[in-house]
Design an enzyme around this catalytic site. Sequence first.
Site, PDB file in Angstrom:
ATOM      1  CG  ASP A   1      -9.161  -3.974  -2.657  1.00  0.00           C
ATOM      2  OD1 ASP A   1     -10.319  -3.990  -2.223  1.00  0.00           O
ATOM      3  OD2 ASP A   1      -8.669  -3.017  -3.251  1.00  0.00           O
TER       4      ASP A   1
ATOM      5  CG  HIS B   1      -2.057   0.942   1.090  1.00  0.00           C
ATOM      6  ND1 HIS B   1      -1.945   2.278   1.380  1.00  0.00           N
ATOM      7  CD2 HIS B   1      -3.314   0.744   0.629  1.00  0.00           C
ATOM      8  CE1 HIS B   1      -3.102   2.858   1.112  1.00  0.00           C
ATOM      9  NE2 HIS B   1      -3.945   1.951   0.647  1.00  0.00           N
TER      10      HIS B   1
HETATM   11  N1  ACO Z   1       4.120  -7.921  -4.797  1.00  0.00           N
HETATM   12  C1  ACO Z   1       5.457  -7.976  -4.944  1.00  0.00           C
HETATM   13  N2  ACO Z   1       6.283  -6.912  -4.807  1.00  0.00           N
HETATM   14  C2  ACO Z   1       5.721  -5.736  -4.517  1.00  0.00           C
HETATM   15  C3  ACO Z   1       4.348  -5.592  -4.345  1.00  0.00           C
HETATM   16  C4  ACO Z   1       3.531  -6.735  -4.489  1.00  0.00           C
HETATM   17  N3  ACO Z   1       2.223  -6.649  -4.333  1.00  0.00           N
HETATM   18  N4  ACO Z   1       4.056  -4.303  -4.068  1.00  0.00           N
HETATM   19  C5  ACO Z   1       5.229  -3.649  -4.057  1.00  0.00           C
HETATM   20  N5  ACO Z   1       6.240  -4.505  -4.320  1.00  0.00           N
HETATM   21  C6  ACO Z   1       7.680  -4.201  -4.337  1.00  0.00           C
HETATM   22  C7  ACO Z   1       8.070  -3.441  -5.585  1.00  0.00           C
HETATM   23  O1  ACO Z   1       8.458  -4.317  -6.625  1.00  0.00           O
HETATM   24  C8  ACO Z   1       9.188  -2.598  -5.076  1.00  0.00           C
HETATM   25  O2  ACO Z   1      10.322  -3.425  -4.947  1.00  0.00           O
HETATM   26  P1  ACO Z   1      11.818  -2.826  -5.182  1.00  0.00           P
HETATM   27  O3  ACO Z   1      12.002  -1.798  -4.103  1.00  0.00           O
HETATM   28  O4  ACO Z   1      12.717  -4.017  -5.063  1.00  0.00           O
HETATM   29  O5  ACO Z   1      11.810  -2.224  -6.557  1.00  0.00           O
HETATM   30  C9  ACO Z   1       8.765  -2.211  -3.659  1.00  0.00           C
HETATM   31  O6  ACO Z   1       7.924  -3.303  -3.254  1.00  0.00           O
HETATM   32  C10 ACO Z   1       7.989  -0.899  -3.577  1.00  0.00           C
HETATM   33  O7  ACO Z   1       6.910  -0.962  -4.493  1.00  0.00           O
HETATM   34  P2  ACO Z   1       6.252   0.303  -5.195  1.00  0.00           P
HETATM   35  O8  ACO Z   1       5.459  -0.142  -6.384  1.00  0.00           O
HETATM   36  O9  ACO Z   1       7.298   1.354  -5.435  1.00  0.00           O
HETATM   37  O10 ACO Z   1       5.301   0.855  -4.047  1.00  0.00           O
HETATM   38  P3  ACO Z   1       4.155   1.912  -4.233  1.00  0.00           P
HETATM   39  O11 ACO Z   1       3.909   2.500  -2.886  1.00  0.00           O
HETATM   40  O12 ACO Z   1       4.431   2.837  -5.361  1.00  0.00           O
HETATM   41  O13 ACO Z   1       2.895   1.016  -4.695  1.00  0.00           O
HETATM   42  C11 ACO Z   1       1.026  -0.433  -4.643  1.00  0.00           C
HETATM   43  C12 ACO Z   1       1.887   0.595  -3.867  1.00  0.00           C
HETATM   44  C13 ACO Z   1       0.650   0.116  -6.019  1.00  0.00           C
HETATM   45  C14 ACO Z   1      -0.242  -0.685  -3.847  1.00  0.00           C
HETATM   46  C15 ACO Z   1       1.853  -1.737  -4.793  1.00  0.00           C
HETATM   47  O14 ACO Z   1       2.211  -2.253  -3.521  1.00  0.00           O
HETATM   48  C16 ACO Z   1       1.102  -2.815  -5.603  1.00  0.00           C
HETATM   49  O15 ACO Z   1       1.203  -2.828  -6.829  1.00  0.00           O
HETATM   50  N6  ACO Z   1       0.332  -3.729  -4.903  1.00  0.00           N
HETATM   51  C17 ACO Z   1      -0.447  -4.712  -5.594  1.00  0.00           C
HETATM   52  C18 ACO Z   1      -1.736  -4.088  -6.116  1.00  0.00           C
HETATM   53  C19 ACO Z   1      -2.729  -3.791  -5.007  1.00  0.00           C
HETATM   54  O16 ACO Z   1      -2.996  -4.614  -4.143  1.00  0.00           O
HETATM   55  N7  ACO Z   1      -3.318  -2.579  -5.083  1.00  0.00           N
HETATM   56  C20 ACO Z   1      -4.370  -2.171  -4.131  1.00  0.00           C
HETATM   57  C21 ACO Z   1      -3.887  -1.041  -3.249  1.00  0.00           C
HETATM   58  S1  ACO Z   1      -5.119  -0.693  -2.043  1.00  0.00           S
HETATM   59  C22 ACO Z   1      -6.240   0.221  -2.832  1.00  0.00           C
HETATM   60  O17 ACO Z   1      -6.012   0.879  -3.799  1.00  0.00           O
HETATM   61  C23 ACO Z   1      -7.577   0.181  -2.268  1.00  0.00           C
END
Ligand code: ACO
Length: 428
Positions: free
Chosen positions: A368, A311
């Site tokens: 979610d 998140h």
């Molecule tokens: N699975 C695996 N790796 C992940 C995940 C995941 N779900 N989420 C983040 N990471 C990793 C990234 O690859 C990144 O790794 P790195 O530092 O080695 O490059 C690190 O964690 C940071 O990730 P970001 O994408 O930069 O984090 P950000 O805060 O921008 O994104 C987000 C948050 C979009 C929610 C992300 O965690 C994600 O894509 N999650 C899956 C989708 C999801 O569940 N979305 C719902 C959010 S809740 C809502 O909107 C109601």
Amino acid sequence: MSDKAKLIFEGKEHLFDVVRGSESEKALDVSSLRSDLDLITIDPGFKNTGSCKSAITFLDGEKGILRYRGYSIEDLAKNADFLQVAFLLIYGELPTNEEYVKFLNDINENAIVDEDLRKILENFPKSAHPMGILSSLTSALIAFNPEKKMSLKNIEDDREYMYNSIVKLLAKIPILVAWVHRRRKGLPLNYGDYNAGYVENITKMMFQVPNQDYVENKTVINAMNKLLILHADHEQNCSTSTVRIVGSSEASLFASVSAGISALWGRLHGGANQAVLEMLEAIKNDGGDTKKYMSKAKDKSDPFRLMGFGHRVYKNFDPRAKIIKVAAHEVLKDLGIDDPILDIAKSLEQEALNDPYFTQRKLYPNVDFYSGIIYKALKIPKEMFTVMFALGRVPGWIAHWREMRMNNDPIGRPRQVYVGSTHRTFKT
Ligand code: ACO
């Protein structure tokens, strides 16, 4: 405590005002940076940028706190109903009994949509995604509820106009949601009666089947109430920021909310609930090997991400996920459903909580991760999950749109750092 922060850039000094929130957050006011130093800030994805001051929702991602107008999400999910929460978010206080009754009556008086909207719905291809349909129909509502130009000089008139727009939207969106759902199922498109209760009526409009007595199920109503409350607001997320930025151009409430629905659609935001269930089903159909999918999620050459994990702001736990996990258990138990998908979800969560890849990056289940399991138990098809999220988020979008208009916030217009070609001449 100093209320100024100093920056020295190219020998010039700049003093920032420090803005303090009611929960002691601190922010540098950078609004005069450009006029004083010819400097802007850059922050892709607005990861560290406050776009406004807001009195609606407070969340602390480190401590896992979420409060609407000061009330904790745990308290509201346990004790309130969704319409009370909607009123609270929009108007700042829980409604008195009279206010509640009036609000519900006013919503009920608007519980109709123009029959031409039915024709528009019927012309969408059967394969169209429900979120696209809902966004279009919400936008189409404007044609049947013409826009009045609001003037903040005449705030009393506008208060009444805003109130009317708000009750109209709260009345009509659930009808559209129920219709989108019913059309997918080949059921006749009906109207309901909100006097039966706001959530009770939504549930009935969705699930009532012709020639069968409709029996209200308390477990289903409670689960719907909880899900809608938990999704009702989440401060400046992607869709809410969209609503505020669209509304800041003085676009109408309906137009702004329609844009919010589109923003919510993507799988990194509201679309995650559908993506989670698809992922859990794929794991189940692939033999239930959660470890294989954990490895895929960690493999940077593999685009697979563990949907429902991570998140932007919660870096410890998502308090909504805790409530929803318990609710998922209760709903499956009460409805007598034994769904292996819940076991897969629990295994994934357990493995992730013990895996340094996830713990170091502070990736925990979000709201979610478990919501889809409940929707599935309620027999809501997965393409409708994000629509259900949108239904819950409507009061939050309305609250932010109203706050932005009442505060007379300026039009949203970020700047950029241009990195393209410098001037070149067209060669003939
Ligand atoms: N699975 C695996 N790796 C992940 C995940 C995941 N779900 N989420 C983040 N990471 C990793 C990234 O690859 C990144 O790794 P790195 O530092 O080695 O490059 C690190 O964690 C940071 O990730 P970001 O994408 O930069 O984090 P950000 O805060 O921008 O994104 C987000 C948050 C979009 C929610 C992300 O965690 C994600 O894509 N999650 C899956 C989708 C999801 O569940 N979305 C719902 C959010 S809740 C809502 O909107 C109601």
